[in-house]
Design a protein around this motif. Structure first.
Motif, PDB file in Angstrom:
ATOM      1  N   LEU A   1       0.804  -1.225   0.000  1.00  0.00           N
ATOM      2  CA  LEU A   1       0.000   0.000   0.000  1.00  0.00           C
ATOM      3  C   LEU A   1       0.835   1.272   0.000  1.00  0.00           C
ATOM      4  N   HIS A   2       2.120   1.140   0.282  1.00  0.00           N
ATOM      5  CA  HIS A   2       2.968   2.331   0.373  1.00  0.00           C
ATOM      6  C   HIS A   2       4.136   2.225  -0.606  1.00  0.00           C
ATOM      7  N   SER A   3       3.783   2.055  -1.871  1.00  0.00           N
ATOM      8  CA  SER A   3       4.812   1.947  -2.914  1.00  0.00           C
ATOM      9  C   SER A   3       5.260   3.314  -3.410  1.00  0.00           C
ATOM     10  N   TYR A   4       4.374   4.333  -3.278  1.00  0.00           N
ATOM     11  CA  TYR A   4       4.683   5.716  -3.709  1.00  0.00           C
ATOM     12  C   TYR A   4       5.137   5.765  -5.171  1.00  0.00           C
ATOM     13  N   ASN A   5       4.427   5.004  -5.992  1.00  0.00           N
ATOM     14  CA  ASN A   5       4.656   4.988  -7.446  1.00  0.00           C
ATOM     15  C   ASN A   5       6.037   4.454  -7.838  1.00  0.00           C
ATOM     16  N   ILE A   6       6.615   3.620  -6.957  1.00  0.00           N
ATOM     17  CA  ILE A   6       7.900   2.973  -7.255  1.00  0.00           C
ATOM     18  C   ILE A   6       7.672   1.468  -7.197  1.00  0.00           C
ATOM     19  N   ALA A   7       8.265   0.724  -8.120  1.00  0.00           N
ATOM     20  CA  ALA A   7       8.106  -0.735  -8.124  1.00  0.00           C
ATOM     21  C   ALA A   7       8.636  -1.326  -6.822  1.00  0.00           C
ATOM     22  N   ASN A   8       7.994  -2.420  -6.376  1.00  0.00           N
ATOM     23  CA  ASN A   8       8.366  -3.046  -5.103  1.00  0.00           C
ATOM     24  C   ASN A   8       9.316  -4.228  -5.264  1.00  0.00           C
ATOM     25  N   ASP A   9       9.919  -4.401  -6.458  1.00  0.00           N
ATOM     26  CA  ASP A   9      10.818  -5.528  -6.664  1.00  0.00           C
ATOM     27  C   ASP A   9      12.039  -5.461  -5.755  1.00  0.00           C
ATOM     28  N   LYS A  10      12.432  -4.250  -5.398  1.00  0.00           N
ATOM     29  CA  LYS A  10      13.536  -4.082  -4.455  1.00  0.00           C
ATOM     30  C   LYS A  10      13.234  -2.889  -3.568  1.00  0.00           C
ATOM     31  N   ALA A  11      13.807  -2.903  -2.378  1.00  0.00           N
ATOM     32  CA  ALA A  11      13.658  -1.751  -1.488  1.00  0.00           C
ATOM     33  C   ALA A  11      14.528  -0.620  -2.017  1.00  0.00           C
ATOM     34  N   TYR A  12      15.807  -0.940  -2.249  1.00  0.00           N
ATOM     35  CA  TYR A  12      16.731   0.045  -2.809  1.00  0.00           C
ATOM     36  C   TYR A  12      17.999  -0.679  -3.244  1.00  0.00           C
ATOM     37  N   ALA A  13      18.844   0.004  -3.967  1.00  0.00           N
ATOM     38  CA  ALA A  13      20.138  -0.535  -4.385  1.00  0.00           C
ATOM     39  C   ALA A  13      21.178   0.575  -4.300  1.00  0.00           C
ATOM     40  N   LEU A  14      22.385   0.189  -3.925  1.00  0.00           N
ATOM     41  CA  LEU A  14      23.499   1.129  -3.911  1.00  0.00           C
ATOM     42  C   LEU A  14      24.571   0.630  -4.869  1.00  0.00           C
ATOM     43  N   SER A  15      25.068   1.516  -5.707  1.00  0.00           N
ATOM     44  CA  SER A  15      26.155   1.161  -6.619  1.00  0.00           C
ATOM     45  C   SER A  15      27.480   1.140  -5.852  1.00  0.00           C
ATOM     46  N   GLY A  16      28.516   0.664  -6.499  1.00  0.00           N
ATOM     47  CA  GLY A  16      29.829   0.624  -5.868  1.00  0.00           C
ATOM     48  C   GLY A  16      30.334   1.995  -5.458  1.00  0.00           C
ATOM     49  N   THR A  17      30.061   3.001  -6.282  1.00  0.00           N
ATOM     50  CA  THR A  17      30.506   4.348  -5.919  1.00  0.00           C
ATOM     51  C   THR A  17      29.781   4.844  -4.666  1.00  0.00           C
ATOM     52  N   GLN A  18      28.592   4.305  -4.391  1.00  0.00           N
ATOM     53  CA  GLN A  18      27.836   4.701  -3.200  1.00  0.00           C
ATOM     54  C   GLN A  18      28.208   3.862  -1.972  1.00  0.00           C
ATOM     55  N   THR A  19      28.498   2.572  -2.162  1.00  0.00           N
ATOM     56  CA  THR A  19      28.861   1.735  -1.018  1.00  0.00           C
ATOM     57  C   THR A  19      30.289   1.997  -0.558  1.00  0.00           C
ATOM     58  N   TYR A  20      31.085   2.626  -1.402  1.00  0.00           N
ATOM     59  CA  TYR A  20      32.506   2.835  -1.080  1.00  0.00           C
ATOM     60  C   TYR A  20      32.688   3.562   0.245  1.00  0.00           C
ATOM     61  N   GLU A  21      31.828   4.549   0.508  1.00  0.00           N
ATOM     62  CA  GLU A  21      31.966   5.320   1.749  1.00  0.00           C
ATOM     63  C   GLU A  21      31.788   4.442   2.976  1.00  0.00           C
ATOM     64  N   PHE A  22      31.020   3.351   2.846  1.00  0.00           N
ATOM     65  CA  PHE A  22      30.807   2.442   3.963  1.00  0.00           C
ATOM     66  C   PHE A  22      31.872   1.344   4.033  1.00  0.00           C
ATOM     67  N   LEU A  23      32.258   0.820   2.865  1.00  0.00           N
ATOM     68  CA  LEU A  23      33.116  -0.368   2.825  1.00  0.00           C
ATOM     69  C   LEU A  23      34.606  -0.062   2.815  1.00  0.00           C
ATOM     70  N   GLN A  24      34.986   1.155   2.495  1.00  0.00           N
ATOM     71  CA  GLN A  24      36.388   1.505   2.320  1.00  0.00           C
ATOM     72  C   GLN A  24      37.248   1.059   3.506  1.00  0.00           C
TER      73      GLN A  24
END
Length: 359
Positions: A293-316
């Motif tokens: 009920l709370h999709s907000y016009n976004i597909a529900n196949d995934k909650a979210y995804a982070l690319s490598g350039t985005q995960t780098y700040e966490f994984l470095q």
């Protein structure tokens, strides 16, 4: 000399829900969780502790290390350690209604009367580098990670698990009640003006639970040479995300918007609504209804995804740049010619199939 059956380090038909003498259990959906489970056991045997991403009291993601025994809540090599894959985790089942959601790995202690389930873990085997970092210098390599709605359910359950008594539920309710009343949560225009308070409510809960966070996502990495189908010599390592660190994936500088609800924002809203419903009369939440009920016009196949350039700040860290398990040690994890049963449908499977020299 007795012929060794196909298998994986620390797992056999007596202590795993998968029988690795059967080709089926070497398929892509099984291998992507069973191999990492044995990788952790192998690292434990070698005295190598996975990198643990957890949060401090200010909700910053910090690095420490966690042993295989701390992660599994049992020695990975113990005779009473049982690897139960694609199973429900009873400690979480009681917090939500509807069909039970299966988690990738549940560790059991078979020395107890009811084979006590110890911990439930999501496993996400990821390639290093990903497409967004493969053309960068090696010290900037990182991995993509995709998080799906069931993981958000498990985050909410892990939080509920720390608020079980009447007094604890009242404390949780007080932290949630800082958000003004919203009558139509399914309408983005009603929710968006209050998003900052929703986020702050979830963060305050995270701060409150800082000493009680628990491992949730296991992210093993396998490294190639510049994204090609050639394994790097420094090949394998494991990162573990706590339930609170996973929340922080949605609290990055580029996560929110003043004009629309983004996937990370929607995830925070889902968590808030699940916790709010849990504090209600029935002490459970309907996670599937909340997501639907709370999709907000976004597909529900995934909650979210982070690319490598985005995960780098966490994984470095040093372990990301130079994973600690060599590709030549893979033959110590995949045993008895098991690599010959792999179906090269995914990149890691395919690289192993095309690397007979490793075995």
């Amino acid at each position: 000399m007795k012929q060794l059956k196909p298998g994986l380090f620390a797992q056999n038909h007596n202590n795993s829900s998968r029988d690795y003498s059967q080709e089926y259990y070497w398929g892509k959906n099984q291998f992507n969780s069973s191999f990492p489970a044995s990788l952790i056991a192998y690292m434990s045997y070698k005295g190598i502790n996975p990198v643990y991403l957890c949060t401090d009291k200010d909700n910053n993601v910090i690095h420490s290390h966690i042993s295989g025994t701390e992660l599994y809540r049992i020695d990975p090599l113990a005779k009473n350690a049982f690897y139960n894959f694609e199973a429900s985790f009873p400690a979480y089942d009681k917090f939500y209604t509807g069909e039970r959601e299966k988690i990738d790995l549940v560790m059991l202690d078979t020395a107890t009367a009811n084979d006590t389930p110890l911990i439930g873990l999501e496993i996400k085997l990821t390639a290093l580098p990903d497409s967004t970092t493969k053309n960068l210098t090696e010290d900037k390599y990182s991995c993509e990670i995709v998080v799906r709605p069931p993981t958000i359910n498990f985050i909410a359950c892990s939080i509920c698990n720390s608020f079980k008594t009447i007094e604890e539920k009242e404390k949780l309710r007080s932290m949630l009640n800082t958000v003004p009343r919203i009558n139509h949560w399914e309408e983005p225009e009603e929710v968006l003006p209050h998003y900052d308070k929703i986020l702050q409510s979830v963060l305050s809960i995270s701060t409150y639970l800082q000493q009680k966070q628990t491992p949730l996502i296991v992210q093993p990495i396998w490294k190639t040479k510049g994204g090609k189908s050639i394994l790097a010599e420094d090949c394998l390592d494991v990162f573990v995300w706590s339930n609170l660190a996973v929340i922080q994936m949605c609290n990055r500088s580029d996560s929110s918007s003043n004009k629309k609800i983004t996937r990370p924002m929607r995830t925070i809203i889902w968590i808030y609504l699940m916790l709010l419903e849990y504090t209600g009369v029935y002490g459970q939440f309907d996670y599937r209804r909340i997501v639907r009920l709370h999709s907000y016009n976004i597909a529900n196949d995934k909650a979210y995804a982070l690319s490598g350039t985005q995960t780098y700040e966490f994984l470095q860290c040093a372990e990301l740049e130079h994973p600690r398990v060599s590709k030549y040690e893979i033959k110590n994890i995949i045993l008895g010619g098991g690599q010959n049963l792999l179906s090269p449908e995914r990149r890691f499977d395919a690289v192993l199939v095309n690397s007979p020299d490793l075995f």
